[in-house]
Design a protein around this motif. Structure first.
Motif, PDB file in Angstrom:
ATOM      1  N   PRO A  40       0.799  -1.231   0.000  1.00  0.00           N
ATOM      2  CA  PRO A  40       0.000   0.000   0.000  1.00  0.00           C
ATOM      3  C   PRO A  40       0.825   1.271   0.000  1.00  0.00           C
ATOM      4  O   PRO A  40       0.320   2.338  -0.342  1.00  0.00           O
ATOM      5  CB  PRO A  40      -0.824  -0.116   1.283  1.00  0.00           C
ATOM      6  N   ARG A  48       1.177   6.861  -0.564  1.00  0.00           N
ATOM      7  CA  ARG A  48       0.136   5.833  -0.570  1.00  0.00           C
ATOM      8  C   ARG A  48      -0.287   5.583  -2.012  1.00  0.00           C
ATOM      9  O   ARG A  48      -0.653   6.532  -2.721  1.00  0.00           O
ATOM     10  CB  ARG A  48      -1.077   6.269   0.248  1.00  0.00           C
ATOM     11  N   ARG A  50      -2.439   2.771  -3.135  1.00  0.00           N
ATOM     12  CA  ARG A  50      -3.646   1.984  -3.394  1.00  0.00           C
ATOM     13  C   ARG A  50      -4.642   2.777  -4.242  1.00  0.00           C
ATOM     14  O   ARG A  50      -5.074   2.328  -5.301  1.00  0.00           O
ATOM     15  CB  ARG A  50      -4.319   1.589  -2.077  1.00  0.00           C
ATOM     16  N   TYR A  51      -5.022   3.953  -3.760  1.00  0.00           N
ATOM     17  CA  TYR A  51      -6.054   4.727  -4.455  1.00  0.00           C
ATOM     18  C   TYR A  51      -5.656   5.109  -5.880  1.00  0.00           C
ATOM     19  O   TYR A  51      -6.463   4.927  -6.802  1.00  0.00           O
ATOM     20  CB  TYR A  51      -6.436   5.975  -3.661  1.00  0.00           C
ATOM     21  N   LYS A  69      -4.634  -6.893   0.301  1.00  0.00           N
ATOM     22  CA  LYS A  69      -4.919  -6.265   1.585  1.00  0.00           C
ATOM     23  C   LYS A  69      -3.613  -5.722   2.151  1.00  0.00           C
ATOM     24  O   LYS A  69      -2.532  -6.190   1.772  1.00  0.00           O
ATOM     25  CB  LYS A  69      -5.582  -7.280   2.538  1.00  0.00           C
ATOM     26  N   ALA A  72      -6.376  -0.130   2.678  1.00  0.00           N
ATOM     27  CA  ALA A  72      -5.883   1.214   3.030  1.00  0.00           C
ATOM     28  C   ALA A  72      -4.951   1.065   4.227  1.00  0.00           C
ATOM     29  O   ALA A  72      -4.806  -0.044   4.772  1.00  0.00           O
ATOM     30  CB  ALA A  72      -7.052   2.139   3.362  1.00  0.00           C
ATOM     31  N   VAL A  73      -4.321   2.164   4.635  1.00  0.00           N
ATOM     32  CA  VAL A  73      -3.478   2.121   5.839  1.00  0.00           C
ATOM     33  C   VAL A  73      -3.885   3.164   6.874  1.00  0.00           C
ATOM     34  O   VAL A  73      -3.520   3.042   8.035  1.00  0.00           O
ATOM     35  CB  VAL A  73      -1.976   2.278   5.509  1.00  0.00           C
ATOM     36  N   ASP A  77      -6.444   7.613   2.989  1.00  0.00           N
ATOM     37  CA  ASP A  77      -6.648   6.751   1.825  1.00  0.00           C
ATOM     38  C   ASP A  77      -7.938   5.940   1.963  1.00  0.00           C
ATOM     39  O   ASP A  77      -8.591   5.631   0.959  1.00  0.00           O
ATOM     40  CB  ASP A  77      -5.433   5.867   1.542  1.00  0.00           C
ATOM     41  N   GLN A 167       3.581  -0.976   5.744  1.00  0.00           N
ATOM     42  CA  GLN A 167       2.193  -1.064   6.187  1.00  0.00           C
ATOM     43  C   GLN A 167       2.118  -0.477   7.594  1.00  0.00           C
ATOM     44  O   GLN A 167       2.006  -1.206   8.580  1.00  0.00           O
ATOM     45  CB  GLN A 167       1.697  -2.520   6.150  1.00  0.00           C
TER      46      GLN A 167
END
Length: 312
Positions: A40, A48, A50-51, A69, A72-73, A77, A167
């Motif tokens: 992530p 970050r 992911r998005y 997975k 998000a963190v 996000d 993470q």
């Protein structure tokens, strides 16, 4: 994105189509299903990712995406991806594949068929840090209670040593969660909080969920299982995690295609469900920071990692 790694991988597995640009790949290949298997957080930075990757897939109209997975963190996000979930046509699924382990499915059938009676309490844990394994464990809990959403939580957190990892999260967390259907769940994450359950295993091999009913219980673990049912009594045995996981990963992927073929077959780890579970994790964090009971769902404040740095 790194040509040396790309070419080594392509050579090893005989893959001729190689891309260093995601937009180019999606435009040319037009996949039905995309896997986003990155961490992530971009290595060597606090970025970050992911998005941005999920949004790219959505803008290209990719029909379905499996995301590693944690989805998000932190709050920022999670909020971005929640907004994406409301507007995208892409079917996003989070890769919490323990849901599909064959022995776990068998134990879930026992519960669904009422063999242990009404659920009285659930206890679950993982010994790795919360953001690393809580997504797996919280999804397992959801799967045993028909994806009932969490309603409130009181939690505690400790340990700062994971805040600079890929993470980032507190090292440990524990909580009592009440779900909308009235079931209460005790969860514990991290090396200092997760209980030692024999046979003892290494931290990364400790993921488990135990469901207690009026008439019996079922208990799934990373490498073993047990249950006690009226009539048949106590049973248990060892599990080969690798063999179970190959089947589970295939089952998770098949379920994505089933959802693409039939809207009524919503995937059990679909994005909005996974975001609700991550909101619960954020609720555990915030409860620990503020010493309050947190009603769920809630709008988490920005800057929680900085709050951890100050408090932990």
């Amino acid at each position: 994105m790194q040509e040396d790694l790309l070419n080594d991988f392509g050579d090893e597995f005989g893959i001729d189509a190689r891309y260093t640009d995601l937009d180019e790949m999606l435009s040319k290949e037009k996949p039905d299903l995309l896997h986003i298997v990155t961490a992530p957080v971009l290595r060597g930075s606090n970025k970050r990712i992911r998005y941005p990757l999920m949004n790219q897939a959505s803008e290209h109209g990719v029909p379905a995406v499996i995301v590693e997975k944690p989805v998000a963190v932190e709050s920022e996000d999670w909020r971005q991806i929640s907004e994406l979930a409301e507007r995208t046509k892409t079917k996003f699924v989070v890769n919490t594949q323990l849901n599909f382990h064959p022995q776990n499915l068998a134990l879930k059938r026992d519960v669904a068929e009422g063999k242990i009676g009404a659920i009285k309490f659930i206890e679950a844990s993982a010994r790795n840090p919360p953001v690393d394994q809580a997504p797996h464990v919280l999804q397992l809990v959801s799967s045993y209670i028909d994806n009932s959403r969490p309603a409130k939580v009181q939690g505690q957190i400790s340990g700062a040593e994971q805040l600079d990892s890929a993470q980032p999260s507190p090292a440990n967390a524990t909580a009592l969660v009440t779900y909308a259907n009235g079931v209460q769940v005790s969860v514990a994450f991290g090396p200092e909080m997760a209980p030692r359950v024999l046979p003892d295993t290494g931290n990364n091999r400790h993921k488990r969920v135990c469901v207690f009913g009026e008439k019996g219980f079922v208990h799934w673990r990373f490498e073993s299982w047990e249950r006690n049912l009226p009539g048949s009594g106590y049973e248990g045995g060892d599990l080969n995690y690798g063999a179970q996981d190959v089947i589970a990963q295939g089952g998770l992927t098949d379920a994505v295609f089933n959802w693409l073929d039939d809207e009524s077959k919503e995937h059990p780890t679909h994005l909005k469900q996974s975001l609700a579970e991550f909101n619960l994790l954020l609720g555990i964090y915030y409860s620990g920071l503020t010493n309050t009971v947190v009603e769920l769902p809630f709008d988490p404040p920005d800057g929680m990692i900085d709050m951890f740095r100050e408090r932990l």
